[in-house]
Structures are given as C-alpha cells and as structure tokens.
Design an enzyme around this catalytic site. Sequence first.
Site, mmCIF file in Angstrom:
data_model
loop_
_atom_site.group_PDB
_atom_site.id
_atom_site.type_symbol
_atom_site.label_atom_id
_atom_site.label_comp_id
_atom_site.label_asym_id
_atom_site.label_seq_id
_atom_site.Cartn_x
_atom_site.Cartn_y
_atom_site.Cartn_z
ATOM 1 N N HIS A 7 49.482 45.107 41.333
ATOM 2 C CA HIS A 7 50.078 45.488 42.677
ATOM 3 C C HIS A 7 49.413 46.219 43.724
ATOM 4 C CE1 HIS A 7 51.908 48.836 41.020
ATOM 5 N NE2 HIS A 7 52.182 49.398 42.197
ATOM 6 N N GLU A 56 53.977 45.919 46.553
ATOM 7 C CA GLU A 56 54.903 46.849 46.827
ATOM 8 C C GLU A 56 55.130 47.447 48.256
ATOM 9 O OE1 GLU A 56 55.490 51.403 45.236
ATOM 10 O OE2 GLU A 56 53.992 50.327 44.023
ATOM 11 N N HIS A 75 42.812 45.993 53.900
ATOM 12 C CA HIS A 75 43.490 44.573 54.334
ATOM 13 C C HIS A 75 43.901 43.939 52.743
ATOM 14 C CE1 HIS A 75 39.770 42.749 54.532
ATOM 15 N NE2 HIS A 75 40.008 41.664 54.162
ATOM 16 N N GLU A 117 44.483 39.342 55.931
ATOM 17 C CA GLU A 117 43.561 38.201 56.296
ATOM 18 C C GLU A 117 44.023 36.913 55.645
ATOM 19 O OE1 GLU A 117 38.973 36.881 55.114
ATOM 20 O OE2 GLU A 117 39.848 38.899 54.407
#
Length: 123
Positions: A7, A56, A75, A117
């Site tokens: 994550h 998360e 990003h 993105e």
Amino acid sequence: MKFTFDHNNFNVLDLDKSLAFYKEALGFEEVRRKVAEDGSFILAFLGDGVTDHKLELTWLRDWEKPYNLGDNEFHLAIRVDDFDAAYEHHKKMDCICYENKNMGIYFINDPDDYWIEILPPKK
C-alpha cells in the site's frame, strides 16, 4: 527474499471528503478500516477492486493544518481503460491540475493536493 507492494499512504484532513473524492474520481472503495482505541487516528484502506494494492488514507484527530507536501514531486499513477471518458469525468469534477498532451497523460489532485497521474491503457 522477495518484496511486493502492499500500500501507499496519504495523510488527509477530512476523511469523509477524501473518501467521497476517491470514490467519485477513481471508483476506489474502502475495504478496511482501523480506528485507534483513543480516537487519535483512523486508517482507511481503499482498493480498486482489481489489484491487491491499497491506498491508505490516514486521518489524525489533532492535525488541523494542511500537510506540507514540499514540491509535490511524488504521485500515484493510475491506469484507466477509457482514457477519454476519464478525462471528461475529471474535467467535469474540476480536479485536473496538470496535462502533458505530448506524453498522453494528465494529473488530478485530491482535496489535500496530492497528485494522481492518469495513464491510458497499455498498448
């Protein structure tokens, strides 16, 4: 020894606003939540319904100012199956913050100004 992605984390000021944004903008759903016994934080894990990777969202009860994202050079990258429809959807949401038409990509920003993105399908 083998490592795999699990994550990524973004800290958010308004968890409900962020959850609504990620559902509307990307279709991400909350799949798991951890609430601190003392109420000092909430971790909400979002999934795309396809991969095991999670986003998360961390809400901290005592944090009241916008997070310092520095130059915001990091990003998430998300691939979409219908790039043109996604672009129109995000345009209507007014969340497109940067476009690179030569590369065929664009970025959206969430309520805390994290950039995501958007990539077209792989060729």
